[in-house]
Design an enzyme around this catalytic site. Structure first.
Site, short mmCIF file in Angstrom:
data_model
loop_
_atom_site.label_atom_id
_atom_site.label_comp_id
_atom_site.label_asym_id
_atom_site.label_seq_id
_atom_site.Cartn_x
_atom_site.Cartn_y
_atom_site.Cartn_z
N PHE A 296 0.81 -1.22 0.00
CA PHE A 296 0.00 0.00 0.00
C PHE A 296 0.84 1.27 0.00
CE2 PHE A 296 -0.04 -1.74 4.37
CZ PHE A 296 0.63 -0.74 5.05
N GLY B 112 1.28 3.57 -3.31
CA GLY B 112 0.35 4.61 -3.74
C GLY B 112 -0.16 5.49 -2.61
N HIS B 113 0.24 5.23 -1.38
CA HIS B 113 -0.30 5.95 -0.22
C HIS B 113 0.82 6.39 0.69
CE1 HIS B 113 -3.06 6.73 3.21
NE2 HIS B 113 -3.98 6.80 2.28
N PHE B 114 1.48 7.37 0.51
CA PHE B 114 1.50 8.31 -0.60
C PHE B 114 2.92 8.37 -1.11
CE2 PHE B 114 -1.91 9.85 2.19
CZ PHE B 114 -2.97 9.89 1.32
N THR C 151 2.36 6.62 4.21
CA THR C 151 1.48 6.66 5.38
C THR C 151 0.55 5.46 5.32
OG1 THR C 151 1.52 9.09 5.27
CG2 THR C 151 -0.22 8.07 6.61
#
Length: 143
Positions: free
Chosen positions: A46, A49-51, A56
Site C-alpha cells: 500500500f 500509492g499511499h502516498f 502513510t
C-alpha cells in the site's frame, strides 16, 4: 517477552493471508483482551500509492489490523472456535497520528459484551505507547 502466537500460528486461527494478513505476532491474550503486533515496513504494497514521497499507512488498514487482532481473540474462545468473525460495525473511529514505515503498531482489542453471536469491543492502536487510533467495533461470528 515470549510471544503467545507467532505469525504462522495466527494463520491457523484466522483466514487472512498475504497481502492482507496484518498480525506479526500476539503479545498478550486473556479471556476478553488481546494485544498483537504489526511491524510496519516500507515493503508494504500500500505504500506504493499511499502516498509517494510520504508513505502513510491508510487508516482503514489500521482498523483492519485491529479487527484481525480481535478475530484472534474471538476465535480462540471455545464457543466460536473454527468459525469466522466479521466486522458488523465501526463507531467513533479516531486517528491521532500518522503511522509510517518503521513504526511498530501495538493493537489492543477488549471485548465489552457478547450476546449470542454478536458482540462489542473497544479497540486502540499504539506506536511507542502513544495512541494513534481508537474505535468501537461490533462483531458478528458465523460458521
Amino acid at each position: 517477552m515470549k510471544k503467545v502466537f507467532t505469525a504462522q500460528e495466527v494463520m491457523e486461527i484466522i483466514p487472512n493471508r498475504y497481502p492482507i494478513c496484518y498480525i506479526d505476532y500476539v503479545d498478550e491474550l486473556s479471556e476478553n483482551h488481546i494485544m498483537a503486533t504489526k511491524n510496519v515496513t516500507i515493503n508494504e504494497e500500500f505504500f506504493q500509492g499511499h502516498f509517494p514521497g510520504e508513505p502513510t499507512m491508510p487508516g482503514v488498514l489500521i482498523l483492519e489490523s485491529l479487527a484481525q487482532a480481535g478475530s484472534i481473540l474471538i476465535l480462540k474462545s471455545p464457543e466460536f472456535e473454527g468459525q469466522t468473525a466479521y466486522i458488523g460495525g465501526i463507531d467513533k473511529a479516531r486517528f491521532r497520528q500518522k503511522v509510517v514505515p518503521g513504526d511498530v503498531l501495538k493493537l489492543v482489542f477488549d471485548i465489552q459484551k457478547v450476546r449470542g453471536n454478536v458482540g462489542t469491543a473497544q479497540a486502540a492502536a499504539f506506536v511507542e505507547e502513544k495512541k494513534v487510533c481508537s474505535c468501537e467495533f461490533t462483531f458478528i461470528v458465523g460458521a
